[in-house]
Scaffold this motif. Structure first.
Motif, PDB file in Angstrom:
ATOM      1  N   VAL A 100       0.827  -1.216   0.000  1.00  0.00           N
ATOM      2  CA  VAL A 100       0.000   0.000   0.000  1.00  0.00           C
ATOM      3  C   VAL A 100       0.855   1.258   0.000  1.00  0.00           C
ATOM      4  O   VAL A 100       0.370   2.335  -0.379  1.00  0.00           O
ATOM      5  N   HIS A 101       2.106   1.153   0.424  1.00  0.00           N
ATOM      6  CA  HIS A 101       3.014   2.297   0.284  1.00  0.00           C
ATOM      7  C   HIS A 101       3.341   2.530  -1.182  1.00  0.00           C
ATOM      8  O   HIS A 101       3.389   3.674  -1.652  1.00  0.00           O
ATOM      9  N   LEU A 102       3.566   1.433  -1.915  1.00  0.00           N
ATOM     10  CA  LEU A 102       3.967   1.552  -3.316  1.00  0.00           C
ATOM     11  C   LEU A 102       2.787   1.886  -4.217  1.00  0.00           C
ATOM     12  O   LEU A 102       2.922   2.657  -5.169  1.00  0.00           O
ATOM     13  N   TYR A 103       1.617   1.288  -3.922  1.00  0.00           N
ATOM     14  CA  TYR A 103       0.425   1.590  -4.724  1.00  0.00           C
ATOM     15  C   TYR A 103      -0.790   1.563  -3.807  1.00  0.00           C
ATOM     16  O   TYR A 103      -1.377   0.515  -3.559  1.00  0.00           O
ATOM     17  N   PRO A 104      -1.199   2.706  -3.281  1.00  0.00           N
ATOM     18  CA  PRO A 104      -2.246   2.736  -2.249  1.00  0.00           C
ATOM     19  C   PRO A 104      -3.662   2.538  -2.762  1.00  0.00           C
ATOM     20  O   PRO A 104      -4.578   2.362  -1.956  1.00  0.00           O
ATOM     21  N   ALA A 159      -5.534  -4.947  -1.298  1.00  0.00           N
ATOM     22  CA  ALA A 159      -4.437  -5.004  -0.325  1.00  0.00           C
ATOM     23  C   ALA A 159      -4.914  -4.522   1.041  1.00  0.00           C
ATOM     24  O   ALA A 159      -4.549  -5.082   2.074  1.00  0.00           O
ATOM     25  N   TRP A 160      -5.727  -3.469   1.058  1.00  0.00           N
ATOM     26  CA  TRP A 160      -6.247  -2.964   2.328  1.00  0.00           C
ATOM     27  C   TRP A 160      -7.174  -3.987   2.989  1.00  0.00           C
ATOM     28  O   TRP A 160      -7.146  -4.166   4.220  1.00  0.00           O
ATOM     29  N   GLU A 161      -7.990  -4.661   2.199  1.00  0.00           N
ATOM     30  CA  GLU A 161      -8.897  -5.680   2.751  1.00  0.00           C
ATOM     31  C   GLU A 161      -8.115  -6.835   3.354  1.00  0.00           C
ATOM     32  O   GLU A 161      -8.454  -7.330   4.442  1.00  0.00           O
ATOM     33  N   GLU A 162      -7.083  -7.279   2.642  1.00  0.00           N
ATOM     34  CA  GLU A 162      -6.265  -8.373   3.170  1.00  0.00           C
ATOM     35  C   GLU A 162      -5.581  -7.951   4.463  1.00  0.00           C
ATOM     36  O   GLU A 162      -5.480  -8.735   5.413  1.00  0.00           O
ATOM     37  N   LEU A 163      -5.113  -6.718   4.526  1.00  0.00           N
ATOM     38  CA  LEU A 163      -4.470  -6.216   5.743  1.00  0.00           C
ATOM     39  C   LEU A 163      -5.470  -6.169   6.896  1.00  0.00           C
ATOM     40  O   LEU A 163      -5.147  -6.535   8.032  1.00  0.00           O
ATOM     41  N   CYS A 164      -6.687  -5.741   6.607  1.00  0.00           N
ATOM     42  CA  CYS A 164      -7.727  -5.682   7.640  1.00  0.00           C
ATOM     43  C   CYS A 164      -8.050  -7.070   8.179  1.00  0.00           C
ATOM     44  O   CYS A 164      -8.285  -7.243   9.384  1.00  0.00           O
ATOM     45  N   ASN A 165      -8.047  -8.071   7.300  1.00  0.00           N
ATOM     46  CA  ASN A 165      -8.364  -9.438   7.719  1.00  0.00           C
ATOM     47  C   ASN A 165      -7.340 -10.000   8.706  1.00  0.00           C
ATOM     48  O   ASN A 165      -7.641 -10.948   9.435  1.00  0.00           O
ATOM     49  N   THR A 194      -1.485   1.286  11.835  1.00  0.00           N
ATOM     50  CA  THR A 194      -1.764   2.633  11.329  1.00  0.00           C
ATOM     51  C   THR A 194      -0.522   3.506  11.364  1.00  0.00           C
ATOM     52  O   THR A 194      -0.308   4.349  10.476  1.00  0.00           O
ATOM     53  N   GLU A 195       0.328   3.320  12.371  1.00  0.00           N
ATOM     54  CA  GLU A 195       1.557   4.111  12.477  1.00  0.00           C
ATOM     55  C   GLU A 195       2.523   3.847  11.327  1.00  0.00           C
ATOM     56  O   GLU A 195       3.377   4.678  11.033  1.00  0.00           O
ATOM     57  N   GLN A 196       2.390   2.691  10.670  1.00  0.00           N
ATOM     58  CA  GLN A 196       3.303   2.327   9.583  1.00  0.00           C
ATOM     59  C   GLN A 196       2.735   2.619   8.203  1.00  0.00           C
ATOM     60  O   GLN A 196       3.384   2.338   7.204  1.00  0.00           O
ATOM     61  N   LEU A 197       1.528   3.155   8.121  1.00  0.00           N
ATOM     62  CA  LEU A 197       0.858   3.337   6.839  1.00  0.00           C
ATOM     63  C   LEU A 197       1.150   4.718   6.251  1.00  0.00           C
ATOM     64  O   LEU A 197       1.468   5.657   6.979  1.00  0.00           O
ATOM     65  N   PRO A 198       1.006   4.871   4.933  1.00  0.00           N
ATOM     66  CA  PRO A 198       1.193   6.197   4.318  1.00  0.00           C
ATOM     67  C   PRO A 198       0.059   7.135   4.738  1.00  0.00           C
ATOM     68  O   PRO A 198      -1.036   6.696   5.078  1.00  0.00           O
ATOM     69  N   GLN A 199       0.337   8.406   4.726  1.00  0.00           N
ATOM     70  CA  GLN A 199      -0.674   9.398   5.118  1.00  0.00           C
ATOM     71  C   GLN A 199      -1.390   9.899   3.863  1.00  0.00           C
ATOM     72  O   GLN A 199      -0.936  10.832   3.205  1.00  0.00           O
ATOM     73  N   ASN A 200      -2.481   9.251   3.529  1.00  0.00           N
ATOM     74  CA  ASN A 200      -3.269   9.674   2.366  1.00  0.00           C
ATOM     75  C   ASN A 200      -4.726   9.296   2.588  1.00  0.00           C
ATOM     76  O   ASN A 200      -5.093   8.731   3.631  1.00  0.00           O
ATOM     77  N   ILE A 201      -5.562   9.589   1.615  1.00  0.00           N
ATOM     78  CA  ILE A 201      -6.998   9.391   1.773  1.00  0.00           C
ATOM     79  C   ILE A 201      -7.360   7.906   1.875  1.00  0.00           C
ATOM     80  O   ILE A 201      -8.342   7.535   2.536  1.00  0.00           O
ATOM     81  N   MET A 202      -6.576   7.027   1.256  1.00  0.00           N
ATOM     82  CA  MET A 202      -6.861   5.599   1.328  1.00  0.00           C
ATOM     83  C   MET A 202      -6.640   5.068   2.738  1.00  0.00           C
ATOM     84  O   MET A 202      -7.399   4.210   3.221  1.00  0.00           O
ATOM     85  N   THR A 203      -5.616   5.563   3.419  1.00  0.00           N
ATOM     86  CA  THR A 203      -5.403   5.175   4.813  1.00  0.00           C
ATOM     87  C   THR A 203      -6.571   5.628   5.680  1.00  0.00           C
ATOM     88  O   THR A 203      -7.006   4.927   6.597  1.00  0.00           O
TER      89      THR A 203
END
Length: 654
Positions: A246-250, A255-261, A273-282
């Motif tokens: 998600v850093h390379l292509y947010p 990818a977000w769904e798999e991470l949530c699972n 959350t502390e390791q995620l990029p700061q954008n609207i997708m986060t």
């Protein structure tokens, strides 16, 4: 997060457009659909698209050419050249994938079968045939993997992703075929995706080489590696690679769904959350993950309101709002949102299974029948549709038919958690405890956050009088739903049955606290953490009489009669509600009503009457007994007590 500037909105539109195309090219259809729906919920998107298609010489044009927003995504010239060179082969592979010929798709780019390396490691496997060949065996696997990776070096990342993803899907399809019937002997952990080991070895090698050359897989190969690691239960490493993805292509929602699972608690969400990029997708991910973890707070609602100001017509965001109300048991509000969604998008099947759960709980049979009819007309072979029809038959108490449709949903998708849970409920109704337990187990294997399945396991083991097992499962359910009084009542009941009365008291008092939050009267309690409370901390809003009665009964078993009597008095106080003792006018004009006379309050009144009789408080005992005679509950016992009181009073007078 406020509204976006015109430049930011144009940039967001460009990113979402690119995401639809990029996901579609890699056959990630669900992610492409998600991005397309979000794109079209941006205000003015359709107008801007129509304007860009208007020719300059057209009478509708103002004379200025409308140019689409520029996309700031780095393009690797080497990858672009490789993609152009292999375009005919890529189109052939994609056409095979679209026709669900996954092995043929993979064969276009992959040179034969994948190497059978060890999971997560390039270490060689020992040769089991003879000890003399061990030396050669140690070198064979690395050389094979390395040569395989070298044969893939001239393939673009896009084509490589498509081929490896096709291999993964082929393995999943074959696993389902080998599993045969639902809950059969080959179902569950017996069968596995036989392609995972080879995929792990290849992706590990490819990504290691890219990292060594300060390159990456564009977020797509990292995403696929994360999926494979998660399937192999290597969850921590899977999180790492999904975060890289998600850093390379947010804008790849998959990818977000798999991470949530992979998140089981709110603490894990905070760490990620502390390791995620700061954008609207986060921002969207945080709302989605909070909802999935049942975090129904004002903060989450406010975040959702903020993001809806950017995507006001997003069906996905409206669904998240409905799910938040569903988790907080505000079924009327949730049903209203789902009804609006059904009116606006009559052919949208996503999340209609949750809508059917709400209609089932509210016993709205005509609406559930209509939902089943419209869903079946749209697509009868979607798991969500089967859930809706199954819930309809369950509401009609036709449990065998309901099971048939829940099984059909699982035949279509064995990872559909709610189908396992609902099928477990039906087996409980059919008194098939073994099948119910197995269904619930499959539900929690698929989704550890499904508190209904944990609670169902507890209920089933409690029916089987295996209280230690039931207690463990109830505690898991209560951990997921700490503000659900029903969960803590079950925990307290099991603690009482195994003789741990102190723990039972704490659980029941926690249930009272949880119930007060649901009733909007949390201020009645001095502490929201559910420690050991005296009766002075309780009161204010209407509390559950049954829970209060259980607390009083436990105090009686502990031979603490004064505490028991105090809680019995609280049970009686719930008949009239908070206005009864509201001397300060705190609840003036409150809509909170008492529960009235119930069997539980009558039992408490009978207990108090006998208690006062034993203490020699004959007048108070007579009042309570006469009230019982008027209520029409426990009448014979009350009349007998009145006779005993009169006899004792006469004896004392004589």
């Amino acid at each position: 997060m406020g509204g976006l500037s015109s430049a930011d909105a144009a940039q967001l539109q460009a990113h979402l457009q690119h995401a639809v195309t990029a996901c579609s090219e890699r056959c990630l259809w669900q992610s492409a659909k998600w991005a397309a729906e979000l794109l079209n919920s941006l205000p003015g998107v359709s107008d801007s698209l129509n304007q860009s298609d208007t020719e300059v010489d057209s009478p509708m044009s103002d004379g200025t050419q409308s140019t689409p927003p520029k996309l700031k995504i780095s393009v690797d010239p080497v990858q672009t050249q490789l993609e152009a060179k292999e375009l005919p082969r890529y189109l052939l592979a994609k056409s095979f994938f679209d026709c669900r010929e996954f092995d043929r798709c993979a064969a276009v780019f992959l040179p034969g079968s994948l190497p059978k390396g060890a999971v997560g490691s390039n270490l060689p496997q020992p040769n089991r045939r003879s000890s003399a060949g061990k030396g050669k065996a140690r070198m064979s696997t690395p050389i094979k993997v390395k040569s395989y990776e070298e044969s893939l070096s001239g393939i673009s990342h896009k084509s490589l992703f498509l081929a490896l993803y096709a291999k993964y899907i082929s393995g999943e399809k074959r696993k389902d075929e080998d599993s045969e019937m639902i809950l059969g002997p080959a179902d569950g952990g017996v069968t596995s995706n036989k392609e995972l080991n080879g995929l792990t070895s290849i992706l590990e090698g490819i990504l290691s080489n890219l990292h060594a050359n300060n390159a990456n897989g564009g977020g797509w190969l990292e995403y696929l590696y994360g999926i494979v690691l998660a399937k192999n239960k290597n969850e921590e490493l899977a999180k790492t690679w999904l975060i890289k993805s998600v850093h390379l292509y947010p804008y790849n929602w998959g990818a977000w769904e798999e991470l949530c699972n992979l998140l089981g608690t709110i603490e894990q969400l905070q760490q990620v959350t502390e390791q995620l990029p700061q954008n609207i997708m986060t921002y969207i991910f945080h709302i989605y993950a909070s909802q999935s973890l049942f975090q129904v707070t004002d903060q989450v609602h406010n975040q959702l309101t903020s993001i809806q100001s950017i995507f006001p017509s997003s069906a996905f965001l409206k669904t998240q709002r409905a799910l938040l109300f569903y988790h907080s048991k505000d079924f009327e509000e949730s049903e209203s949102i789902f009804s609006e969604l059904l009116t606006s998008y009559p052919h949208r099947i996503d999340s209609v299974d949750v809508y059917s759960n709400i209609l089932y709980v509210m016993s709205l049979r005509p609406k559930l029948a209509f939902l089943a009819h419209t869903s079946t007309l749209t697509d009868k072979f979607r798991p969500e549709t089967c859930i809706v029809v199954g819930n309809y038959y369950s509401l009609l108490s036709q449990h065998e038919k309901a099971v048939i449709y829940f099984r059909r949903a699982l035949t279509l998708d064995r990872t559909f958690t709610s189908a396992w849970t609902l099928m477990g409920h039906e087996y409980v109704e059919m008194k098939n405890s073994h099948a119910a337990i197995e269904s619930y187990r499959r539900a929690v294997e698929s989704n550890r956050r499904d508190y209904r399945a944990w609670y169902g396991l507890g209920q089933t083991y409690e029916v089987l009088e295996m209280f230690s097992y039931a207690l463990w499962y109830y505690q898991r359910a209560a951990g997921l739903r700490p503000y659900d009084a029903k969960m803590w009542q079950a925990v307290g009941q099991c603690f009482a049955k195994v003789g741990k009365l102190g723990n039972a008291l704490r659980a029941y008092k926690r249930a009272l606290i949880a119930g007060s939050f649901n009733d909007g009267s949390a201020s009645s309690f001095g502490n929201s953490q559910g420690g050991e409370f005296g009766v002075g901390h309780l009161g204010g809003g209407v509390l559950d009489p049954e829970t209060l009665y259980q607390v009083a009964s436990i105090y009686e078993r502990l031979d603490q009669k004064e505490e028991s009597a105090a809680y019995m008095e609280l049970v009686l106080a719930q008949e009239e509600g908070p206005q009864a003792d509201d001397e300060d006018g705190i609840f003036a004009g409150s809509s909170v009503q008492g529960v009235g006379v119930t069997p539980t309050t009558s039992k408490a009144r009978m207990w108090l009457a006998r208690y006062e009789f034993a203490r020699g408080e004959y007048q108070r005992s007579m009042e309570l007994a006469n009230e019982l005679c008027q209520d029409g509950v426990e009448v014979e016992d009350a009349k007998a007590l009145v006779r005993d009181i009169r006899a004792r009073v006469e004896a004392d007078a004589g």
